[in-house]
Design a protein around this motif. Structure first.
Motif, PDB file in Angstrom:
ATOM      1  N   GLY A  42       0.779  -1.228   0.000  1.00 49.07           N
ATOM      2  CA  GLY A  42       0.000   0.000   0.000  1.00 49.07           C
ATOM      3  C   GLY A  42       0.812   1.281   0.000  1.00 49.07           C
ATOM      4  O   GLY A  42       0.252   2.373  -0.087  1.00 49.07           O
ATOM      5  N   GLU A  43       2.135   1.151   0.088  1.00 48.38           N
ATOM      6  CA  GLU A  43       2.973   2.350   0.105  1.00 48.38           C
ATOM      7  C   GLU A  43       3.255   2.869  -1.301  1.00 48.38           C
ATOM      8  O   GLU A  43       3.247   2.113  -2.272  1.00 48.38           O
ATOM      9  N   VAL A  44       3.566   4.178  -1.364  1.00 48.80           N
ATOM     10  CA  VAL A  44       4.203   4.720  -2.564  1.00 48.80           C
ATOM     11  C   VAL A  44       5.618   5.117  -2.151  1.00 48.80           C
ATOM     12  O   VAL A  44       5.799   5.922  -1.232  1.00 48.80           O
ATOM     13  N   LYS A 192      -3.190   4.574  -5.382  1.00 46.33           N
ATOM     14  CA  LYS A 192      -2.761   4.341  -3.998  1.00 46.33           C
ATOM     15  C   LYS A 192      -3.977   4.134  -3.097  1.00 46.33           C
ATOM     16  O   LYS A 192      -4.007   3.223  -2.269  1.00 46.33           O
ATOM     17  N   SER A 193      -4.983   4.991  -3.296  1.00 41.80           N
ATOM     18  CA  SER A 193      -6.167   4.881  -2.435  1.00 41.80           C
ATOM     19  C   SER A 193      -6.919   3.586  -2.683  1.00 41.80           C
ATOM     20  O   SER A 193      -7.679   3.127  -1.850  1.00 41.80           O
ATOM     21  N   THR A 197       0.374  -0.859  -4.574  1.00 42.95           N
ATOM     22  CA  THR A 197       1.686  -0.498  -4.039  1.00 42.95           C
ATOM     23  C   THR A 197       2.519   0.003  -5.212  1.00 42.95           C
ATOM     24  O   THR A 197       2.525  -0.631  -6.273  1.00 42.95           O
ATOM     25  N   ASP A 213       5.148   8.149   0.213  1.00 44.11           N
ATOM     26  CA  ASP A 213       5.229   8.013   1.664  1.00 44.11           C
ATOM     27  C   ASP A 213       6.668   8.063   2.124  1.00 44.11           C
ATOM     28  O   ASP A 213       6.971   8.572   3.186  1.00 44.11           O
TER      29      ASP A 213
END
Lengths: 245, 292
Positions: A42-44, A192-193, A197, A213
């Motif tokens: 889930g990170e960028v 992302k939402s 990832t 992030d």
């Protein structure tokens, strides 16, 4: 500095992708000299660095496109350092290259449908046309007849269909008009939402700073520093000296 | 009228069309292989000959007739091509063209040598299947049924191959992998497997041409060597790697050769090469080739 760089063990357990001591060679030239980083689901995450620092080579090495590579790349718990690209892709990752890679012998529709579905949950064509309405009108055009911005949209769009939940974008804003950069930014934020990832390589720091992030700084084929979104403002001077801006 | 003997003219035209059918099938296979593997397959003529011999063996050893051969020979020889690609050609991928040229030329010499050793240079007879014997009187000429069949099958197979490559999903993988194999593999497509299958497809087309030629040309170890030189000229004229270009050029040059045989027979063996020189002077990438 090394302690600051070393991730906590609990981070690595949960990580979607963990890269450790990655070294890569183009023929005889040794490009990566030990790249370490990880991404949580889930990170960028953005790789920053000057031209030739090894950012693109890092993405290609993860994708298995660099012939000689050593170290460890774990994706969803599988070590993929020796796997071939098509097997790596089938584990659920997709790659959007810097040169966009639109095929001139395929029309827009064929380009869009080219990457096979590798998992459930990819975007439907309707959802893709909602993100990029321009593409719908150009389906019959030759892929390379599109404008630069449209080609970039096509390059992004075609990997969203596949069901891959881990996406790598290599300089998606390079050479594009501000309004299109903004559209691509919205798209990445939306992905992302939706739980994608994303590993981003960017020269456009302002663009990356709004999306990512965490940031890793790559220089001479190594990760030399990292920042989170929170620690970034206090370290702008340091970052500027790394990037030479 | 104008002193033209229509019977002889149409006869030569038909002969040209037959040769054109073989040129088209063979140059199409070469184009498919060149596009994907980026090698010039000098073994193509030998594989064509193996297709004809395969039909002969199927008939004499297994009592499998022409219709079986039409299906089985391309599969068997295509499989042989896959083995060649997997064991030999794969090792020189990415090297200079000179290596693939030497390797495939060497293979052609070895294959032809083996067949010459066992069967000599004279031809083995292969009968036209009963259903295609005889001919049809069209009024202006007599059309042997088997020759009409060859033209029809060749056209149909060429068009089917064109459709496969230009209009299907597998074809879009193939075209994309021709441009950028790395990226296609990064999408999860097994490109090395596609390369192997493509070589098998190109070889299968050569073998099919060999089966079609068996009742016309007799089955001889050097039947491919004679053909292939003209076929390379066809490929150069049409433009290396163009699917439609190699089909059209194959048929067109066969017809031009036929017409030359009627109007100026002395030049019939050289007209293709003259055209090749002309095309190379005007457009070095061939008629449909793209500049690289």
């Amino acid at each position: 500095m090394l302690e600051q760089l070393a991730p906590r063990a609990s981070d690595l357990d949960a990580a979607l992708l963990t890269v450790e001591n990655l070294q890569s060679w183009y023929g005889e030239s040794h490009i990566l000299h030990g790249v370490d980083f990880h991404i949580q689901p889930g990170e960028v995450v953005t790789l920053l660095g000057r031209n030739g620092a090894g950012k693109t080579t890092t993405l290609k090495s993860i994708m298995g496109l660099i012939g000689k590579r050593t170290g460890s790349i774990r994706f969803r718990g599988t070590d993929i350092i020796h796997a071939s690209p098509h097997k790596i892709a089938r584990l659920g990752m997709a790659y959007c290259p810097e040169e966009r890679g639109i095929f001139s012998s395929l029309n827009v529709q064929e380009n869009l449908l080219l990457p096979p579905r590798i998992a459930d949950g990819g975007l439907s064509l309707d959802a893709i046309f909602e993100l990029f309405p321009n593409l719908k009108e150009r389906l019959a055009s030759q892929g390379t007849k599109l404008s630069g911005g449209e080609q970039q949209m096509l390059a992004i769009a075609r990997i969203l269909r596949t069901g891959a939940k881990f996406l790598m974008f290599d300089e998606p804003t390079e050479g594009l008009a501000p309004v299109i950069v903004e559209q691509i930014g919205h798209t990445i934020a939306r992905l992302k939402s939706q739980g994608f990832t994303i590993l981003l390589v960017e020269q456009n720091f302002r663009f990356a700073s709004e999306l990512a992030d965490r940031f890793y700084v790559v220089e001479n084929g190594k990760v030399i520093d990292r920042f989170s979104k929170e620690t970034l403002p206090a370290n702008m001077e340091k970052l500027a000296s790394y990037l030479g801006v | 009228m104008l002193g033209i003997n229509t019977q002889a003219l149409f006869g030569q035209l038909l002969l040209g069309l037959i040769n054109g059918s073989f040129y088209a099938l063979l140059s199409l296979g070469l184009a498919v292989i060149f596009g994907m593997l980026n090698i010039i397959n000098f073994a193509h003529g030998a594989l064509f000959m193996m297709g004809a011999f395969c039909a002969y063996f199927l008939l004499t050893w297994f009592d499998l007739n022409y219709w079986w051969a039409l299906v089985l020979a391309p599969l068997i020889i295509g499989g042989f091509g896959i083995v060649l690609q997997h064991t030999l050609l794969r090792r020189i991928a990415g090297l200079d063209h000179l290596y693939s040229l030497l390797l495939t030329f060497g293979l052609a010499l070895i294959i032809q040598g083996v067949f010459l050793n066992y069967y000599g240079s004279s031809g083995l007879p292969y009968a036209i299947p009963a259903a295609l014997q005889g001919g049809t009187n069209l009024g202006f000429m007599f059309l042997p049924n088997y020759r009409a069949w060859v033209v029809v099958v060749s056209l149909a197979v060429c068009l089917a191959t064109w459709f496969l490559i230009e209009r299907t999903r597998f074809g879009s993988y193939l075209r994309a992998a021709t441009e950028n194999p790395q990226l296609v593999s990064a999408f999860g497509i097994n490109v090395p497997l596609m390369i192997t299958l493509t070589y098998g497809l190109g070889v299968g087309l050569a073998a099919l041409a060999g089966v079609l030629a068996a009742p016309i040309n007799q089955v001889r170890p050097l039947m491919g060597a004679d053909f292939i030189i003209v076929v390379f000229a066809v490929v150069v004229i049409g433009g290396m790697g163009s699917i439609l270009g190699s089909i059209v050029t194959g048929f067109a040059l066969g017809i031009i050769e036929g017409l030359t045989k009627y109007f100026y027979p002395e030049a019939s063996n050289t007209v293709v090469f003259l055209l090749m020189v002309l095309v190379l002077l005007v457009k070095p990438t061939g008629l449909t080739g793209k500049a690289t």
